[in-house]
Every structure is written in structure tokens, then in C-alpha cells.
Design a protein around this motif. Sequence first.
Motif, PDB file in Angstrom:
ATOM      1  N   TYR A  33       9.591 -10.497 -16.166  1.00 27.89           N
ATOM      2  CA  TYR A  33      10.031  -9.279 -15.488  1.00 27.89           C
ATOM      3  C   TYR A  33      11.093  -8.573 -16.330  1.00 27.89           C
ATOM      4  CZ  TYR A  33       7.806 -10.423 -10.990  1.00 27.89           C
ATOM      5  OH  TYR A  33       6.901 -10.675  -9.993  1.00 27.89           O
ATOM      6  N   PHE A  34      11.066  -7.241 -16.296  1.00 27.00           N
ATOM      7  CA  PHE A  34      12.077  -6.392 -16.911  1.00 27.00           C
ATOM      8  C   PHE A  34      12.107  -6.472 -18.436  1.00 27.00           C
ATOM      9  CE2 PHE A  34      13.889  -7.809 -12.766  1.00 27.00           C
ATOM     10  CZ  PHE A  34      13.705  -6.617 -12.101  1.00 27.00           C
ATOM     11  N   SER A  35      11.039  -6.991 -19.044  1.00 30.72           N
ATOM     12  CA  SER A  35      10.968  -6.995 -20.504  1.00 30.72           C
ATOM     13  C   SER A  35      10.851  -5.561 -20.989  1.00 30.72           C
ATOM     14  CB  SER A  35       9.761  -7.806 -20.970  1.00 30.72           C
ATOM     15  OG  SER A  35       9.525  -7.603 -22.355  1.00 30.72           O
ATOM     16  N   MET A  36      11.493  -5.233 -22.117  1.00 32.32           N
ATOM     17  CA  MET A  36      11.459  -3.870 -22.650  1.00 32.32           C
ATOM     18  C   MET A  36      10.421  -3.708 -23.757  1.00 32.32           C
ATOM     19  SD  MET A  36      13.441  -2.315 -20.740  1.00 32.32           S
ATOM     20  CE  MET A  36      13.444  -0.753 -21.592  1.00 32.32           C
ATOM     21  N   GLU A  37       9.654  -4.761 -24.040  1.00 29.40           N
ATOM     22  CA  GLU A  37       8.630  -4.669 -25.072  1.00 29.40           C
ATOM     23  C   GLU A  37       7.500  -3.785 -24.591  1.00 29.40           C
ATOM     24  OE1 GLU A  37       7.312  -8.504 -26.190  1.00 29.40           O
ATOM     25  OE2 GLU A  37       9.301  -9.263 -26.645  1.00 29.40           O
ATOM     26  N   GLU A  38       7.114  -2.804 -25.400  1.00 31.33           N
ATOM     27  CA  GLU A  38       6.054  -1.896 -25.013  1.00 31.33           C
ATOM     28  C   GLU A  38       4.696  -2.485 -25.346  1.00 31.33           C
ATOM     29  OE1 GLU A  38       6.381   2.064 -26.335  1.00 31.33           O
ATOM     30  OE2 GLU A  38       8.323   2.412 -25.393  1.00 31.33           O
ATOM     31  N   TYR A  68       5.432  -4.141  -7.585  1.00 27.59           N
ATOM     32  CA  TYR A  68       5.075  -5.393  -8.257  1.00 27.59           C
ATOM     33  C   TYR A  68       4.198  -5.182  -9.480  1.00 27.59           C
ATOM     34  CZ  TYR A  68       7.373  -8.037  -4.633  1.00 27.59           C
ATOM     35  OH  TYR A  68       8.330  -8.563  -3.806  1.00 27.59           O
ATOM     36  N   LEU A  69       3.471  -4.091  -9.531  1.00 26.06           N
ATOM     37  CA  LEU A  69       2.734  -3.767 -10.754  1.00 26.06           C
ATOM     38  C   LEU A  69       3.714  -3.353 -11.856  1.00 26.06           C
ATOM     39  CD1 LEU A  69      -0.435  -1.862  -9.456  1.00 26.06           C
ATOM     40  CD2 LEU A  69      -0.393  -3.973 -10.792  1.00 26.06           C
ATOM     41  N   GLU A  70       4.729  -2.597 -11.496  1.00 26.54           N
ATOM     42  CA  GLU A  70       5.734  -2.189 -12.483  1.00 26.54           C
ATOM     43  C   GLU A  70       6.531  -3.387 -12.980  1.00 26.54           C
ATOM     44  OE1 GLU A  70       6.935   2.389 -11.334  1.00 26.54           O
ATOM     45  OE2 GLU A  70       7.781   0.776 -10.120  1.00 26.54           O
ATOM     46  N   LEU A  71       6.885  -4.286 -12.061  1.00 27.85           N
ATOM     47  CA  LEU A  71       7.634  -5.490 -12.453  1.00 27.85           C
ATOM     48  C   LEU A  71       6.792  -6.422 -13.309  1.00 27.85           C
ATOM     49  CD1 LEU A  71       9.489  -6.402  -9.123  1.00 27.85           C
ATOM     50  CD2 LEU A  71      10.513  -5.513 -11.220  1.00 27.85           C
ATOM     51  N   GLY A  72       5.526  -6.529 -12.976  1.00 28.72           N
ATOM     52  CA  GLY A  72       4.648  -7.464 -13.680  1.00 28.72           C
ATOM     53  C   GLY A  72       4.134  -6.953 -15.002  1.00 28.72           C
ATOM     54  N   LEU A  73       4.171  -5.626 -15.201  1.00 32.39           N
ATOM     55  CA  LEU A  73       3.679  -5.042 -16.451  1.00 32.39           C
ATOM     56  C   LEU A  73       4.774  -4.202 -17.108  1.00 32.39           C
ATOM     57  CD1 LEU A  73       0.157  -3.900 -15.182  1.00 32.39           C
ATOM     58  CD2 LEU A  73       0.676  -5.925 -16.563  1.00 32.39           C
ATOM     59  N   PRO A  74       5.893  -4.819 -17.437  1.00 23.03           N
ATOM     60  CA  PRO A  74       7.004  -4.064 -18.049  1.00 23.03           C
ATOM     61  C   PRO A  74       6.594  -3.554 -19.427  1.00 23.03           C
ATOM     62  CG  PRO A  74       7.399  -6.416 -18.212  1.00 23.03           C
ATOM     63  CD  PRO A  74       6.182  -6.261 -17.349  1.00 23.03           C
ATOM     64  N   VAL A 293      -1.181  -6.931   3.848  1.00 27.41           N
ATOM     65  CA  VAL A 293      -1.492  -6.692   2.431  1.00 27.41           C
ATOM     66  C   VAL A 293      -0.647  -5.554   1.862  1.00 27.41           C
ATOM     67  CG1 VAL A 293      -3.853  -7.588   2.525  1.00 27.41           C
ATOM     68  CG2 VAL A 293      -3.428  -5.193   3.101  1.00 27.41           C
ATOM     69  N   LEU A 294       0.060  -4.842   2.737  1.00 31.85           N
ATOM     70  CA  LEU A 294       0.933  -3.756   2.309  1.00 31.85           C
ATOM     71  C   LEU A 294       2.411  -4.139   2.344  1.00 31.85           C
ATOM     72  CD1 LEU A 294      -0.588  -0.666   4.178  1.00 31.85           C
ATOM     73  CD2 LEU A 294      -1.002  -1.375   1.826  1.00 31.85           C
ATOM     74  N   ASP A 295       2.810  -4.872   3.399  1.00 28.53           N
ATOM     75  CA  ASP A 295       4.246  -5.090   3.594  1.00 28.53           C
ATOM     76  C   ASP A 295       4.711  -6.531   3.429  1.00 28.53           C
ATOM     77  OD1 ASP A 295       3.353  -6.299   5.917  1.00 28.53           O
ATOM     78  OD2 ASP A 295       4.089  -4.740   7.263  1.00 28.53           O
ATOM     79  N   SER A 296       3.799  -7.442   3.066  1.00 27.58           N
ATOM     80  CA  SER A 296       4.205  -8.828   2.839  1.00 27.58           C
ATOM     81  C   SER A 296       4.597  -9.013   1.377  1.00 27.58           C
ATOM     82  CB  SER A 296       3.074  -9.793   3.198  1.00 27.58           C
ATOM     83  OG  SER A 296       3.404 -11.113   2.799  1.00 27.58           O
ATOM     84  N   GLU A 297       5.896  -9.112   1.128  1.00 32.79           N
ATOM     85  CA  GLU A 297       6.373  -9.285  -0.245  1.00 32.79           C
ATOM     86  C   GLU A 297       5.895 -10.606  -0.838  1.00 32.79           C
ATOM     87  OE1 GLU A 297      10.429  -8.382  -1.105  1.00 32.79           O
ATOM     88  OE2 GLU A 297      10.594  -6.962   0.552  1.00 32.79           O
ATOM     89  N   ILE A 298       5.816 -11.631  -0.006  1.00 35.17           N
ATOM     90  CA  ILE A 298       5.356 -12.941  -0.491  1.00 35.17           C
ATOM     91  C   ILE A 298       3.923 -12.832  -0.993  1.00 35.17           C
ATOM     92  CG2 ILE A 298       4.759 -15.290   0.204  1.00 35.17           C
ATOM     93  CD1 ILE A 298       7.100 -15.204   2.145  1.00 35.17           C
ATOM     94  N   PHE A 299       3.049 -12.223  -0.188  1.00 28.66           N
ATOM     95  CA  PHE A 299       1.656 -12.092  -0.594  1.00 28.66           C
ATOM     96  C   PHE A 299       1.514 -11.254  -1.860  1.00 28.66           C
ATOM     97  CE2 PHE A 299      -1.869  -8.992  -0.521  1.00 28.66           C
ATOM     98  CZ  PHE A 299      -2.890  -9.849  -0.934  1.00 28.66           C
ATOM     99  N   LEU A 300       2.149 -10.081  -1.882  1.00 22.90           N
ATOM    100  CA  LEU A 300       1.957  -9.162  -3.003  1.00 22.90           C
ATOM    101  C   LEU A 300       2.508  -9.721  -4.308  1.00 22.90           C
ATOM    102  CD1 LEU A 300       2.703  -5.791  -1.183  1.00 22.90           C
ATOM    103  CD2 LEU A 300       0.536  -6.464  -2.236  1.00 22.90           C
ATOM    104  N   LEU A 309      -2.498  -9.108 -11.793  1.00 24.36           N
ATOM    105  CA  LEU A 309      -2.009  -8.325 -12.924  1.00 24.36           C
ATOM    106  C   LEU A 309      -3.050  -8.158 -14.025  1.00 24.36           C
ATOM    107  CD1 LEU A 309       1.673  -9.528 -13.383  1.00 24.36           C
ATOM    108  CD2 LEU A 309       0.876  -7.354 -12.468  1.00 24.36           C
ATOM    109  N   LYS A 310      -3.862  -9.191 -14.246  1.00 24.99           N
ATOM    110  CA  LYS A 310      -4.818  -9.144 -15.352  1.00 24.99           C
ATOM    111  C   LYS A 310      -5.820  -8.001 -15.197  1.00 24.99           C
ATOM    112  CE  LYS A 310      -7.756 -12.584 -13.056  1.00 24.99           C
ATOM    113  NZ  LYS A 310      -8.266 -13.968 -13.100  1.00 24.99           N
TER     114      LYS A 310
END
Length: 313
Positions: A33-38, A68-74, A293-300, A309-310
Motif C-alpha cells: 500500500y502507498f508505494s510511489m512506484e509507477e 481499495y483499488l487505489e490502495l491496492g494499485l499504487p 458488497v458495497l459497505d463491508s470493509e472486511i469483504f472489499l 486486484l489482478k
Amino acid sequence: MYRFIKAKEEMKQLKLPGFLYSEVPELASTVPYFSMEEDESCEEGIHLIVCVHGLDGNSADLRLVKTYLELGLPGARIDFLMSERNQNDTFADFESMTDRLLDEIVQYIQIYNLTVSKISFVGHSLGNLIVRSVLTRPRFKCYLNKLHTFLSLSGPHLGTLYNSSALVNTGLWFMQKWKKSGSLLQLTCRDHSDPRQTFLYKLSKKSGLQFFKNVVLVGSLQDRYVPYHSARIEMCKTALKDKQTGPVYAEMIENLLLPVLQNKDCSLVRYDVIHALPNTANSLIGRAAHIAVLDSEIFLEKFFLVAGLKFFQ
């Protein structure tokens, strides 16, 4: 820890198909998470991800999916269009909502002068049908070769014709009459006396899903709003016994899946979700699972980190 291990062993005794998150040897992404590598593979353009809400929803419904897409694909060159054009009138007919979403996508790309290399869609509930309808429009034809992933969260791809919940069926009927809703009438396949002339059947015959690299269908047996088989695009026992409408239902499934299965470059994946839900009225009527599937942070977080992510890389 003891309670967790005990609960996990009890879960295994159910002998459900699939796997447990905690036993997955590898994560979907090795990037922290939060990696700055492009991501150098995306230099040719933006990966546009369009998020489309469901019935009576709004543009903020899929905010956690975006997070979670933004966090997972920094570092990835991704942009999000959180669709809002239909949020004031999701009870309109699908043709009207299709026009609005299509206008919104085209205008977004033009206004921000985006060079788009990939387009993915994330839809919830009724929003998935609007997405599929957009794919069939001539104005969208120029983007078909850019389609990447279609993530369908509890999408009623076959409508709600064989919904087993009498309570939900009654509620939908009441809402359709009260709101004079074209979309709810089309969802129940009652918009024409001939089932082969209904909106959903005609939509099933039009090309669309096979243009994606990945078609990901997420459904849950706990969801009483959208039938499990409709979210997974598969046959159900009730339809098999129905000599009148059952064959039409089977045709819809074949119309949808055959082009996808015939395209070797398109992968079809189904995920079954079992939510840990409290004993509330929302859980009883099946609404809790429909919106989890929208509001469960654990699930998402677990879904995207372990598996999802893949499909967006």
C-alpha cells in the motif's frame, strides 16, 4: 486466536467449494500500500474505471471499491468515473438510463481530454444491466477494443423472474406500481406478453460481455434481492421445472455465456460470497447481503487483496 482457529475448522466442516482467505499462500498483489512506484506498463494511457450504482443508489455507493483499488494499485495510471447521471431516477426504463450513462462516459473522456488505454466497469445490482446495455450502443463501438474487466457485484443479469423470496417479490411489485417504474417492470420480465420480446431477452442476444478480458461475477446465497443464479448467470431448479418460461430462461443464459466461452481471450470467473451478518431484519429479508458488497470493509479489502486486484492490473 483460539476462537478464530475454532471457527475456521467449523467452517471447513461445511465442505463448501472454494478456499479460505486466511489459507491463501499468495496475495493478488505484491506491491505494498502507498508505494510511489509507477506502473510502466500503463504509460500509453489511462485505465478508466467506471463505477455504476444500483436501484435508488448514488455515486458514493461504490466509494470503498474505488478506495481499495487505489490502495491496492499504487502508482497505476487509473482514473475513476463515479457515475451520477442516473442517481435521481433509477426507476426509469433501461433505455433512458443507458442514454444517460453513455453520455456521461463520452463527455467525461472528452471534457478531461483523456487518452484511454483500458476501460473497466464495476457495477452493483441494477447498474450492471445499464452497463451491458451501454456496450450495445453504436456510439460506444469505438471503445469496445479497450474493454478490460467487468466486475459485477450482485447483478440481476437474468432478472428477478425466479426470485424465491415472496416478501421481496411483493415489495418489487408494490414499488413498480407506486413509482410506475419501467426498470422494475423490465427486471421482472413483465414488460411484454412474449418473453422473447422483453428487454432482458433482447439484451441477452446483443454482443457485449465477450469484448472484456475478464468477466467477474460476484453473488451470494444470502442475497434475497438478486437471485443467486441471476447474479452468476446460470440455470436454477425452478426454471428447469417451468415448461413455459424455463426454455426462454435457458436461451438467455446461452445467449450471454456462449460468446464469452468461445472467446479464448476472455476469462469468466464466479465468486460466491458468504457474509458474517448480524441477526437483523435487513439480514432476514436479504438486504444486508445485497449491500454488504458495497459497505463491508472486511469483504472489499480481502476480496481485492486476495483475488480482485489482478483483474485490474
